[in-house]
Design an enzyme around this catalytic site. Structure first.
Site, short mmCIF file in Angstrom:
data_model
loop_
_atom_site.label_atom_id
_atom_site.label_comp_id
_atom_site.label_asym_id
_atom_site.label_seq_id
_atom_site.Cartn_x
_atom_site.Cartn_y
_atom_site.Cartn_z
N TYR A 153 32.47 34.99 36.98
CA TYR A 153 32.47 33.87 37.69
C TYR A 153 32.07 32.82 36.87
O TYR A 153 32.84 31.71 37.01
CB TYR A 153 31.39 33.88 38.87
CG TYR A 153 31.55 32.68 39.85
CD1 TYR A 153 32.54 32.42 40.52
CD2 TYR A 153 30.38 31.79 39.90
CE1 TYR A 153 32.52 31.22 41.45
CE2 TYR A 153 30.22 30.74 40.68
CZ TYR A 153 31.49 30.34 41.59
OH TYR A 153 31.48 29.02 42.30
N SER A 154 31.27 32.91 36.10
CA SER A 154 30.59 31.95 35.11
C SER A 154 31.72 31.75 34.19
O SER A 154 32.14 30.38 33.72
CB SER A 154 29.37 32.27 34.14
OG SER A 154 28.23 32.51 35.25
N LYS A 157 34.39 29.44 35.90
CA LYS A 157 34.12 28.25 36.06
C LYS A 157 33.74 27.30 34.76
O LYS A 157 34.39 26.11 34.53
CB LYS A 157 32.66 27.93 36.84
CG LYS A 157 32.90 28.49 38.26
CD LYS A 157 33.93 27.81 39.11
CE LYS A 157 34.01 28.18 40.58
NZ LYS A 157 34.90 27.09 41.34
#
Length: 242
Positions: A153-154, A157
């Protein structure tokens, strides 16, 4: 005639709050969902009750051909968008050694590939308007500082932030701004039950979770005429977490 804004992932949560806030500001709204069509239709009806036009698009942002077909058809039927809010996204959290190929691929395809899949088909129509335009990407505090259990996820994003900053440079002279809003811990009904809320709250100087409406207000500012000189920026809405 009101300008039109497409908001991906706007059937609930932060996306819904953004749709309603922008409708209150006088924009027509294209509500988007992947599968929750009834919830999306309810948001569209709420927009209409605020006096603005609304319609619903349903497609998977991770599917390039489907996104291109639906968006191209919508623009041909209704005209180019003034603004786009890229909000659709998902998580598949786990410690890095425990991530599966599907955990990695699904998150990157939806969150990062979705940037390209949504914006690419509608970019030239926005440019050909020869008018001001706005693009806002909903990223995350995880894309700024990383977060345990969210390597996938990091990465997605942070990738969006980099892509948005590069696109902002390309579009600046065309009066189309590109910015990011990076929420922290936001109180929504889709908050993952595995999120260690008490642990995170100890790290937030404000000592509380944020509301979806607080994210929506930041987006509303960036969509407005007064934000014409704001581009290539990341606005963090996180209570001081970073």
């Amino acid at each position: 005639m009101s300008e039109t804004i497409l908001i991906t992932g706007s059937s609930r949560g932060i996306g819904k709050a953004i749709a309603l806030r922008l409708a209150q500001a006088g924009f027509d709204i294209v509500v988007h969902c992947r599968s929750r069509i009834e919830e999306a239709e309810a948001v569209a009806q709420a927009v209409r009750e605020l006096g603005q036009n609304a319609r619903v698009l349903q497609f998977d942002v991770s599917c390039r051909s489907e996104a291109a077909d639906k968006l191209t058809a919508d623009v041909e039927a209704h005209g180019a968008y003034y603004g786009v809010v890229l909000n659709a996204g998902l998580t598949r959290d786990n410690a890095f050694p425990a991530l599966t190929d599907e955990d990695w691929d699904r998150v990157l395809r939806t969150n990062l590939d979705g940037f390209y899949n949504v914006l690419h088909p509608i970019m030239m129509p926005m440019i050909r308007r020869r008018k001001a335009g706005r693009i806002v990407c909903i990223t995350s505090v995880s894309g700024l500082i990383g977060n345990r259990g969210q390597v996938n996820y990091s990465a997605s994003k942070a990738g969006i932030i980099g892509a948005a900053k590069a696109l902002a440079v390309e579009l600046a002279k065309r009066k189309i701004t590109v910015n990011c809003v990076a929420p922290g811990l936001i109180d929504t009904d889709i908050l993952d039950e595995n999120v260690p809320i008490d642990e995170i709250l100890k790290m937030i100087p404000a000592g509380r979770m944020g509301d979806p409406e607080e994210v929506a207000h930041a987006v509303n500012f960036l969509m407005g005429e007064k934000a014409a000189y704001v581009t290539r920026q990341v606005i963090a809405v996180n209570g001081g977490l970073c």
